[in-house]
Design a protein around this motif. Structure first.
Motif, PDB file in Angstrom:
ATOM      1  N   ASP A 222     -10.231   3.635  -1.974  1.00 13.71           N
ATOM      2  CA  ASP A 222     -10.123   2.393  -1.229  1.00 13.71           C
ATOM      3  C   ASP A 222      -8.969   1.577  -1.792  1.00 13.71           C
ATOM      4  O   ASP A 222      -8.759   1.550  -3.003  1.00 13.71           O
ATOM      5  CB  ASP A 222     -11.449   1.620  -1.371  1.00 13.71           C
ATOM      6  CG  ASP A 222     -11.518   0.405  -0.483  1.00 13.71           C
ATOM      7  OD1 ASP A 222     -10.693   0.282   0.430  1.00 13.71           O
ATOM      8  OD2 ASP A 222     -12.413  -0.429  -0.711  1.00 13.71           O
ATOM      9  N   TYR A 223      -8.244   0.912  -0.916  1.00 16.79           N
ATOM     10  CA  TYR A 223      -7.140   0.045  -1.336  1.00 16.79           C
ATOM     11  C   TYR A 223      -7.386  -1.375  -0.841  1.00 16.79           C
ATOM     12  O   TYR A 223      -6.565  -1.977  -0.195  1.00 16.79           O
ATOM     13  CB  TYR A 223      -5.809   0.546  -0.778  1.00 16.79           C
ATOM     14  CG  TYR A 223      -5.324   1.801  -1.439  1.00 16.79           C
ATOM     15  CD1 TYR A 223      -4.572   1.747  -2.596  1.00 16.79           C
ATOM     16  CD2 TYR A 223      -5.644   3.045  -0.910  1.00 16.79           C
ATOM     17  CE1 TYR A 223      -4.133   2.903  -3.214  1.00 16.79           C
ATOM     18  CE2 TYR A 223      -5.206   4.203  -1.515  1.00 16.79           C
ATOM     19  CZ  TYR A 223      -4.450   4.121  -2.669  1.00 16.79           C
ATOM     20  OH  TYR A 223      -4.017   5.254  -3.270  1.00 16.79           O
TER      21      TYR A 223
ATOM     22  N   THR B  25      -2.801   6.533   2.230  1.00 17.43           N
ATOM     23  CA  THR B  25      -3.942   5.848   1.611  1.00 17.43           C
ATOM     24  C   THR B  25      -5.152   6.780   1.461  1.00 17.43           C
ATOM     25  O   THR B  25      -6.200   6.341   1.005  1.00 17.43           O
ATOM     26  CB  THR B  25      -4.351   4.610   2.429  1.00 17.43           C
ATOM     27  OG1 THR B  25      -4.634   5.009   3.772  1.00 17.43           O
ATOM     28  CG2 THR B  25      -3.255   3.562   2.398  1.00 17.43           C
ATOM     29  N   ASP B  26      -5.006   8.043   1.819  1.00  9.85           N
ATOM     30  CA  ASP B  26      -6.091   9.007   1.632  1.00  9.85           C
ATOM     31  C   ASP B  26      -5.984   9.714   0.278  1.00  9.85           C
ATOM     32  O   ASP B  26      -6.790  10.587  -0.028  1.00  9.85           O
ATOM     33  CB  ASP B  26      -6.076  10.053   2.753  1.00  9.85           C
ATOM     34  CG  ASP B  26      -6.412   9.448   4.106  1.00  9.85           C
ATOM     35  OD1 ASP B  26      -7.118   8.422   4.123  1.00  9.85           O
ATOM     36  OD2 ASP B  26      -5.963   9.994   5.136  1.00  9.85           O
TER      37      ASP B  26
ATOM     38  N   LEU C 160       0.834  -1.198   0.000  1.00 11.41           N
ATOM     39  CA  LEU C 160       0.000   0.000   0.000  1.00 11.41           C
ATOM     40  C   LEU C 160       0.869   1.247   0.000  1.00 11.41           C
ATOM     41  O   LEU C 160       1.985   1.227   0.532  1.00 11.41           O
ATOM     42  CB  LEU C 160      -0.900   0.016   1.238  1.00 11.41           C
ATOM     43  CG  LEU C 160      -1.966  -1.058   1.317  1.00 11.41           C
ATOM     44  CD1 LEU C 160      -2.707  -0.953   2.646  1.00 11.41           C
ATOM     45  CD2 LEU C 160      -2.946  -0.940   0.175  1.00 11.41           C
TER      46      LEU C 160
ATOM     47  N   ALA D 215      -5.417   1.860  -6.579  1.00 12.17           N
ATOM     48  CA  ALA D 215      -6.555   2.372  -5.820  1.00 12.17           C
ATOM     49  C   ALA D 215      -7.880   2.083  -6.517  1.00 12.17           C
ATOM     50  O   ALA D 215      -7.972   2.127  -7.739  1.00 12.17           O
ATOM     51  CB  ALA D 215      -6.417   3.876  -5.620  1.00 12.17           C
TER      52      ALA D 215
END
Length: 179
Positions: A173-174, A101-102, A97, A108
């Motif tokens: 989302d990941y 992650t935002d 990741l 993604a």
């Protein structure tokens, strides 16, 4: 230069086909390519070699349609094996990741809302694993380039054939694609 391979001239500096493609791929995409290569090498190629040998044993090859077809198919499979072997060596597998992650990065899942309020969920993947049915787009695509680095509730404007389209990022989302 005349002939069947002649196409219209394109300026190499402006031809989008000449742009370098990224060599990124997800772990599951690399595994799928390895599976295809394994199937072609262990199953398809030996079966076609056997068929070609059997057809060649029948005699005159010039009028033997079975020989001609299977030989062409065997050559196509061998070319595909060569391509996949070379391509897998070039690829860089992204199996972790991103630190943030935002924001939108490679791998993604992104949910977008256009000006009409319609939602579009897509995933940014490598050139070798694009799938229009799943809405997986290449990291080299104009929409993906416009989204990279953007955060939640950011807008991305993309030039489309019908004019510019603006999308609002509503979800990033990941997650695992099989989940």
């Amino acid at each position: 230069m005349k002939g069947r391979n002649m196409t219209r001239w394109r300026d190499p500096a402006k031809d989008p086909r000449q742009e370098p493609k990224s060599n990124l791929i997800t772990a599951e995409g690399a595994e799928r390519l390895r599976g295809i290569l394994d199937h072609l090498s262990r199953v398809k190629r030996p079966a076609l070699s056997t068929k070609v040998g059997e057809a060649a044993a029948l005699g005159d090859r010039s009028e033997n349609a079975d020989y001609t077809y299977n030989k062409k198919e065997l050559n196509r499979v061998i070319a595909r094996i060569r391509y996949l072997t070379k391509r897998l060596d070039e690829l860089q597998i992204v199996d972790r990741l991103p630190a943030d992650t935002d924001r939108v990065f490679f791998g993604a899942f992104v949910t977008l809302e256009d000006e009409n309020g319609e939602e579009l969920r897509l995933r940014i993947v490598g050139h070798d694993e694009t799938d229009t049915g799943k809405h997986w787009i290449s990291v080299d695509a104009p929409l993906a380039k416009a989204l990279l680095g953007k955060g939640l509730d950011d807008e991305a404007t993309v030039a489309a054939p019908g004019g510019e389209t603006t999308y609002l990022i509503t979800e990033i989302d990941y997650r695992d694609p099989q989940a």
